[in-house]
Design a protein around this motif. Sequence first.
Motif, PDB file in Angstrom:
ATOM      1  N   ARG A 137       0.823  -1.207   0.000  1.00  0.00           N
ATOM      2  CA  ARG A 137       0.000   0.000   0.000  1.00  0.00           C
ATOM      3  C   ARG A 137       0.857   1.257   0.000  1.00  0.00           C
ATOM      4  NH1 ARG A 137      -3.111  -2.182   4.456  1.00  0.00           N
ATOM      5  NH2 ARG A 137      -2.559  -0.353   5.694  1.00  0.00           N
ATOM      6  N   ILE A 138       1.930   1.224   0.795  1.00  0.00           N
ATOM      7  CA  ILE A 138       2.812   2.381   0.885  1.00  0.00           C
ATOM      8  C   ILE A 138       3.458   2.657  -0.470  1.00  0.00           C
ATOM      9  CG2 ILE A 138       4.857   3.337   1.989  1.00  0.00           C
ATOM     10  CD1 ILE A 138       2.532   3.028   3.900  1.00  0.00           C
ATOM     11  N   PHE A 139       3.921   1.609  -1.128  1.00  0.00           N
ATOM     12  CA  PHE A 139       4.621   1.785  -2.394  1.00  0.00           C
ATOM     13  C   PHE A 139       3.670   2.096  -3.540  1.00  0.00           C
ATOM     14  CE2 PHE A 139       8.012   0.107   0.093  1.00  0.00           C
ATOM     15  CZ  PHE A 139       9.139   0.700  -0.455  1.00  0.00           C
ATOM     16  N   GLU A 140       2.444   1.632  -3.457  1.00  0.00           N
ATOM     17  CA  GLU A 140       1.462   1.989  -4.474  1.00  0.00           C
ATOM     18  C   GLU A 140       1.174   3.484  -4.418  1.00  0.00           C
ATOM     19  OE1 GLU A 140      -1.878  -0.481  -3.702  1.00  0.00           O
ATOM     20  OE2 GLU A 140      -0.840  -2.332  -4.260  1.00  0.00           O
TER      21      GLU A 140
ATOM     22  N   ILE B 248       9.603   5.435 -13.963  1.00  0.00           N
ATOM     23  CA  ILE B 248       8.987   5.358 -12.637  1.00  0.00           C
ATOM     24  C   ILE B 248       9.579   4.198 -11.840  1.00  0.00           C
ATOM     25  CG2 ILE B 248       6.837   4.923 -11.381  1.00  0.00           C
ATOM     26  CD1 ILE B 248       5.369   6.383 -13.649  1.00  0.00           C
ATOM     27  N   ASP B 249       9.735   3.039 -12.505  1.00  0.00           N
ATOM     28  CA  ASP B 249      10.315   1.877 -11.827  1.00  0.00           C
ATOM     29  C   ASP B 249      11.725   2.178 -11.327  1.00  0.00           C
ATOM     30  OD1 ASP B 249       8.079   0.335 -12.199  1.00  0.00           O
ATOM     31  OD2 ASP B 249       8.869  -0.803 -13.901  1.00  0.00           O
ATOM     32  N   CYS B 250      12.531   2.820 -12.155  1.00  0.00           N
ATOM     33  CA  CYS B 250      13.900   3.149 -11.762  1.00  0.00           C
ATOM     34  C   CYS B 250      13.916   4.134 -10.603  1.00  0.00           C
ATOM     35  CB  CYS B 250      14.660   3.738 -12.950  1.00  0.00           C
ATOM     36  SG  CYS B 250      15.021   2.559 -14.276  1.00  0.00           S
ATOM     37  N   THR B 251      13.021   5.107 -10.657  1.00  0.00           N
ATOM     38  CA  THR B 251      12.934   6.107  -9.590  1.00  0.00           C
ATOM     39  C   THR B 251      12.502   5.466  -8.288  1.00  0.00           C
ATOM     40  OG1 THR B 251      12.335   7.785 -11.233  1.00  0.00           O
ATOM     41  CG2 THR B 251      11.935   8.313  -8.922  1.00  0.00           C
ATOM     42  N   MET B 252      11.526   4.587  -8.351  1.00  0.00           N
ATOM     43  CA  MET B 252      11.063   3.895  -7.146  1.00  0.00           C
ATOM     44  C   MET B 252      12.162   3.020  -6.562  1.00  0.00           C
ATOM     45  SD  MET B 252       8.055   4.809  -6.250  1.00  0.00           S
ATOM     46  CE  MET B 252       7.756   3.490  -5.051  1.00  0.00           C
TER      47      MET B 252
ATOM     48  N   SER C 288      16.024   2.300  -2.230  1.00  0.00           N
ATOM     49  CA  SER C 288      17.415   2.009  -1.868  1.00  0.00           C
ATOM     50  C   SER C 288      17.984   3.073  -0.938  1.00  0.00           C
ATOM     51  CB  SER C 288      18.283   1.905  -3.127  1.00  0.00           C
ATOM     52  OG  SER C 288      17.896   0.811  -3.923  1.00  0.00           O
ATOM     53  N   ILE C 289      17.756   4.333  -1.264  1.00  0.00           N
ATOM     54  CA  ILE C 289      18.267   5.419  -0.419  1.00  0.00           C
ATOM     55  C   ILE C 289      17.568   5.428   0.922  1.00  0.00           C
ATOM     56  CG2 ILE C 289      18.328   7.935  -0.169  1.00  0.00           C
ATOM     57  CD1 ILE C 289      18.976   8.156  -3.111  1.00  0.00           C
ATOM     58  N   ASP C 290      16.254   5.245   0.912  1.00  0.00           N
ATOM     59  CA  ASP C 290      15.485   5.254   2.155  1.00  0.00           C
ATOM     60  C   ASP C 290      15.909   4.103   3.061  1.00  0.00           C
ATOM     61  OD1 ASP C 290      13.438   6.373   3.796  1.00  0.00           O
ATOM     62  OD2 ASP C 290      12.102   4.741   3.204  1.00  0.00           O
TER      63      ASP C 290
END
Length: 214
Positions: free
Chosen positions: A133-136, A165-169, A174-176
């Motif tokens: 849900r968070i990632f959606e 979008i996939d690359c950005t997510m 990864s950073i988070d």
Amino acid sequence: MVNVMSRDRLENLDSKRQQRLFDIAAEEFSAKGYDAASLNRIISRSGMSKSSLYYYFDDKADLFTTLLERSIAFLFKEIGGLDPAKLTVETYWSEFEELYRRAVVLMNKNTWYVKLGRMFYRLRGEQHPATGRIFEASRRWVGVIIAKGQELGIVRTDLPPTLIIDCTMGLLESIDRWCVAHWDEFDDAQRLSMVTEHIGIFKALLARESSQEK
């Protein structure tokens, strides 16, 4: 699949009872961590019956993820939001950097968000559907931001939108994930100094060549 109906049911719960439940759940998860947190203790302290809790939530992961959603909403309320429609060529990257900086300042003062992040990624590692849900929600927000950047002519358009979008997510997660895992290794000033570096990574991924210097 997570029961979306529970989100609607929760809105019917008295606001004071909701607040008490989430306050107690936050204390339990913070003190015990996700794995050792006890639904029975949360139920007992909140004054709810077990059947009532399961009416509103599918399981412990669902309760935790809902708590995380509320915490994220509160964080954005505290640091101020960002209206994509108001972004310009001049402010696109600087607005994100300032929002990120305010978030780090808040987390320096309140490490609850860091603890929450660590528990979330522990649960995500188990691929529990509640974390989706968070990632959606994040993906929808990222899609809007990227579309606005493309409209302004500063975000690349040479790849399919879904791939961008996939690359950005992937980079965002990864950073988070890295930040919450290594948070304690840095002092307040060092964490703030990383904000510009991290935004630079996103810019390197997303910016059109003609806008790299803007």
